[in-house]
Design a protein around this motif. Sequence first.
Motif, PDB file in Angstrom:
ATOM      1  N   GLU A  38     -19.373  -1.799   1.130  1.00  0.00           N
ATOM      2  CA  GLU A  38     -20.067  -3.073   1.319  1.00  0.00           C
ATOM      3  C   GLU A  38     -21.455  -3.030   0.690  1.00  0.00           C
ATOM      4  N   GLN A  39     -22.093  -1.877   0.737  1.00  0.00           N
ATOM      5  CA  GLN A  39     -23.387  -1.724   0.076  1.00  0.00           C
ATOM      6  C   GLN A  39     -23.254  -1.927  -1.431  1.00  0.00           C
ATOM      7  N   GLU A  40     -22.155  -1.413  -1.992  1.00  0.00           N
ATOM      8  CA  GLU A  40     -21.898  -1.597  -3.428  1.00  0.00           C
ATOM      9  C   GLU A  40     -21.719  -3.073  -3.756  1.00  0.00           C
ATOM     10  N   VAL A  41     -21.009  -3.798  -2.891  1.00  0.00           N
ATOM     11  CA  VAL A  41     -20.835  -5.242  -3.067  1.00  0.00           C
ATOM     12  C   VAL A  41     -22.184  -5.938  -3.000  1.00  0.00           C
ATOM     13  N   GLY A  42     -22.996  -5.584  -2.015  1.00  0.00           N
ATOM     14  CA  GLY A  42     -24.315  -6.187  -1.863  1.00  0.00           C
ATOM     15  C   GLY A  42     -25.198  -5.971  -3.080  1.00  0.00           C
ATOM     16  N   ASN A  43     -25.196  -4.749  -3.589  1.00  0.00           N
ATOM     17  CA  ASN A  43     -26.007  -4.445  -4.775  1.00  0.00           C
ATOM     18  C   ASN A  43     -25.568  -5.278  -5.975  1.00  0.00           C
ATOM     19  N   PHE A  44     -24.251  -5.432  -6.149  1.00  0.00           N
ATOM     20  CA  PHE A  44     -23.782  -6.239  -7.271  1.00  0.00           C
ATOM     21  C   PHE A  44     -24.163  -7.707  -7.102  1.00  0.00           C
ATOM     22  N   LEU A  45     -24.012  -8.234  -5.901  1.00  0.00           N
ATOM     23  CA  LEU A  45     -24.339  -9.644  -5.676  1.00  0.00           C
ATOM     24  C   LEU A  45     -25.806  -9.933  -6.001  1.00  0.00           C
ATOM     25  N   LEU A  46     -26.691  -9.012  -5.634  1.00  0.00           N
ATOM     26  CA  LEU A  46     -28.105  -9.207  -5.957  1.00  0.00           C
ATOM     27  C   LEU A  46     -28.338  -9.137  -7.462  1.00  0.00           C
ATOM     28  N   ASP A  47     -27.623  -8.234  -8.147  1.00  0.00           N
ATOM     29  CA  ASP A  47     -27.712  -8.164  -9.607  1.00  0.00           C
ATOM     30  C   ASP A  47     -27.230  -9.475 -10.233  1.00  0.00           C
ATOM     31  N   TRP A  48     -26.176 -10.029  -9.666  1.00  0.00           N
ATOM     32  CA  TRP A  48     -25.599 -11.273 -10.198  1.00  0.00           C
ATOM     33  C   TRP A  48     -26.556 -12.452 -10.019  1.00  0.00           C
ATOM     34  N   LEU A  49     -27.290 -12.443  -8.927  1.00  0.00           N
ATOM     35  CA  LEU A  49     -28.157 -13.572  -8.603  1.00  0.00           C
ATOM     36  C   LEU A  49     -29.573 -13.452  -9.179  1.00  0.00           C
ATOM     37  N   ASN A  50     -29.891 -12.318  -9.841  1.00  0.00           N
ATOM     38  CA  ASN A  50     -31.247 -12.185 -10.386  1.00  0.00           C
ATOM     39  C   ASN A  50     -31.402 -13.003 -11.674  1.00  0.00           C
TER      40      ASN A  50
END
Length: 368
Positions: A43-55
């Motif tokens: 889930e942490q990996e998912v969270g990190n990607f989502l933040l990368d996607w939204l930057n």
Amino acid sequence: MQTEDTFSTSKVHLDFSINRQTLDKKSLKEIAYDFIKEGEVYEQEVGNFLLDWLNDKDYIVVKTSGSTGKPKKIKIYKQHMVNSAKATGTFFKVNEGTTALLCLPATYIAGKMMLVRAMVLGWKIDLVPPKTNPLDTVYKQYDFCAMVPLQLDNSINRLHLLKKLIVGGGTVSENLKELIQGIKTKIFETYGMTETVTHIAARRINPKKKDKKDSKYFKALPNITLNVDDRNCLIIKAPLLNGETIVTNDVVELKTYKKFIWKGRHDNVINSGGIKLYPEEIEIKLQLLIGHRFFVACVPDDSLGDKVILIVENDYNELMYTTLKEAIHSIKTLSKYEIPKKIYFIPQFIETDNGKIQRTKTLECVVG
């Protein structure tokens, strides 16, 4: 950079949800932070990607698998990821409202793209740990899922929970293909790589009888055209997924600009007695015979140039060696050049971080 209609990462499809939570940009950031702070590793990996996607950046950095070379980090434009998601939606007919299951790690492109498809197409996606038997704790049916072959192998008895399944990240063995025949789930083997933003082609591997003949061909997704070079290696033109024409090291038999049969890696070609042999083709002929992981390679030979050898992942056993050698010589589809001249055993293959066999390094351990 050629694109389709520009998609802003500040927008999220109205039908999009994660774990039954409908999300917009603000709430998506909040759940991403929650995953990073309180979630399990996946889930942490998912969270990190989502933040990368939204930057604010127009690209993300992705790790390649390293199965055919040294792992590296490459930039992929977010617009190309959006275009790939749309092509998948069209090809597999999985658009808004699709229920999807993510059981791959979000560290690699395959897992990231499941999330992008969900956000762009409006899927209702649920997350489960990316383990070898991902359906063991699943009790509802999903429209779409992506797995690696090992996960498929461990999910045979629960495939009724999936309507459509794509399988990538490795070759699906003949044994596994036999096991899935007659299953209602539509199962597709995919072809692609990180540089093409996951799959650019797919083929149904458990087709109905009337479609069996055509199922041996990979068919390209929309807006992709194919060709070959003088080595018969596949050339991919996918302007909506990559700004450059991609020349691969995959030897293919091209039927049309949209269809091909994959034969093997040019890097692995064996020249034995002046005959070109593709290890992957020999492996297909041996798969129903060997119950362990294995691969075909070669070593230098004074008379043949290259000598075909077989490497099996198992402790050495004299009875197994003798039985296997006799069984191989009885296979009528193997030419005299394709028959392995020597069989090696090794307790464990060397793998990449995501479980792919590193053939060259494993071969070095066996023959030095």
